[in-house]
Design a protein around this motif. Structure first.
Motif, short mmCIF file in Angstrom:
data_model
loop_
_atom_site.label_atom_id
_atom_site.label_comp_id
_atom_site.label_asym_id
_atom_site.label_seq_id
_atom_site.Cartn_x
_atom_site.Cartn_y
_atom_site.Cartn_z
N GLN A 1 0.83 -1.20 0.00
CA GLN A 1 0.00 0.00 0.00
C GLN A 1 0.86 1.24 0.00
O GLN A 1 0.54 2.22 -0.66
N GLU A 2 1.93 1.24 0.76
CA GLU A 2 2.80 2.41 0.83
C GLU A 2 3.67 2.53 -0.41
O GLU A 2 4.14 3.61 -0.73
N GLY A 3 3.87 1.44 -1.15
CA GLY A 3 4.79 1.42 -2.27
C GLY A 3 4.21 1.91 -3.58
O GLY A 3 4.95 2.13 -4.52
N ARG A 4 2.89 2.09 -3.68
CA ARG A 4 2.29 2.53 -4.95
C ARG A 4 2.48 4.03 -5.12
O ARG A 4 2.00 4.82 -4.32
N LYS A 5 3.18 4.40 -6.15
CA LYS A 5 3.48 5.80 -6.41
C LYS A 5 2.42 6.38 -7.33
O LYS A 5 2.08 5.81 -8.36
N ALA A 6 1.90 7.55 -6.96
CA ALA A 6 0.91 8.24 -7.79
C ALA A 6 1.64 8.90 -8.97
O ALA A 6 2.56 9.68 -8.78
N LEU A 7 1.24 8.55 -10.18
CA LEU A 7 1.83 9.16 -11.38
C LEU A 7 1.08 10.43 -11.77
O LEU A 7 1.66 11.36 -12.30
N SER A 8 -0.22 10.43 -11.51
CA SER A 8 -1.06 11.60 -11.80
C SER A 8 -2.08 11.72 -10.68
O SER A 8 -2.91 10.83 -10.50
N ASN A 9 -1.99 12.82 -9.91
CA ASN A 9 -2.92 13.00 -8.79
C ASN A 9 -3.29 14.47 -8.63
O ASN A 9 -2.93 15.12 -7.66
N PRO A 10 -4.06 15.00 -9.60
CA PRO A 10 -4.46 16.40 -9.49
C PRO A 10 -5.34 16.64 -8.26
O PRO A 10 -6.09 15.76 -7.84
N ALA A 11 -5.23 17.83 -7.70
CA ALA A 11 -6.04 18.19 -6.53
C ALA A 11 -7.45 18.55 -6.99
O ALA A 11 -7.64 19.13 -8.06
#
Length: 110
Positions: free
Chosen positions: A30-40
């Motif tokens: 769960q901690e290892g998944r990196k967000a590639l696109s996460n607009p606010a």
């Protein structure tokens, strides 16, 4: 009789150790998944006019390909929830070996 009791304790200990290892592995995933696109999310005009503030909590399931597969909203004003729901359509995570579940919080303040 003592042998049976000892075998039961050993088996119980082994099962507990396996469960703990699986829990730690899941937490690391769960901690290892990196967000590639996460607009606010944008603060909705209606919320501004009504002076709504608050937090939206959502639990998401990230598919192996990095897309959000499921969303379960835990709390938040419906106007703010709609803003988060629209934004999450544009989120993408790095691909992983399987599904990952995590919880997100979005704070809205004017």
């Amino acid at each position: 009789m003592n042998r049976k009791r000892n075998k039961g304790r050993i088996l119980s200990g082994a099962l507990l150790a396996m469960a703990l290892c699986l829990g730690v592995a899941n937490l690391q995933a769960q901690e290892g998944r990196k967000a590639l696109s996460n607009p606010a999310p944008t603060y909705p005009e209606v919320a501004k006019k009504l002076r709504l503030v608050g937090t939206v909590k959502v639990q998401i399931v990230i598919a192996g390909d990095g897309r959000i597969k499921e969303k379960t909203f835990i709390g938040g004003h419906p106007v703010l929830v709609n803003a988060v729901e629209e934004t999450l359509k544009n989120w993408k995570y790095a691909p992983g070996g399987g599904e990952t579940t995590t919880q997100l919080e979005f704070n809205f303040h004017p």
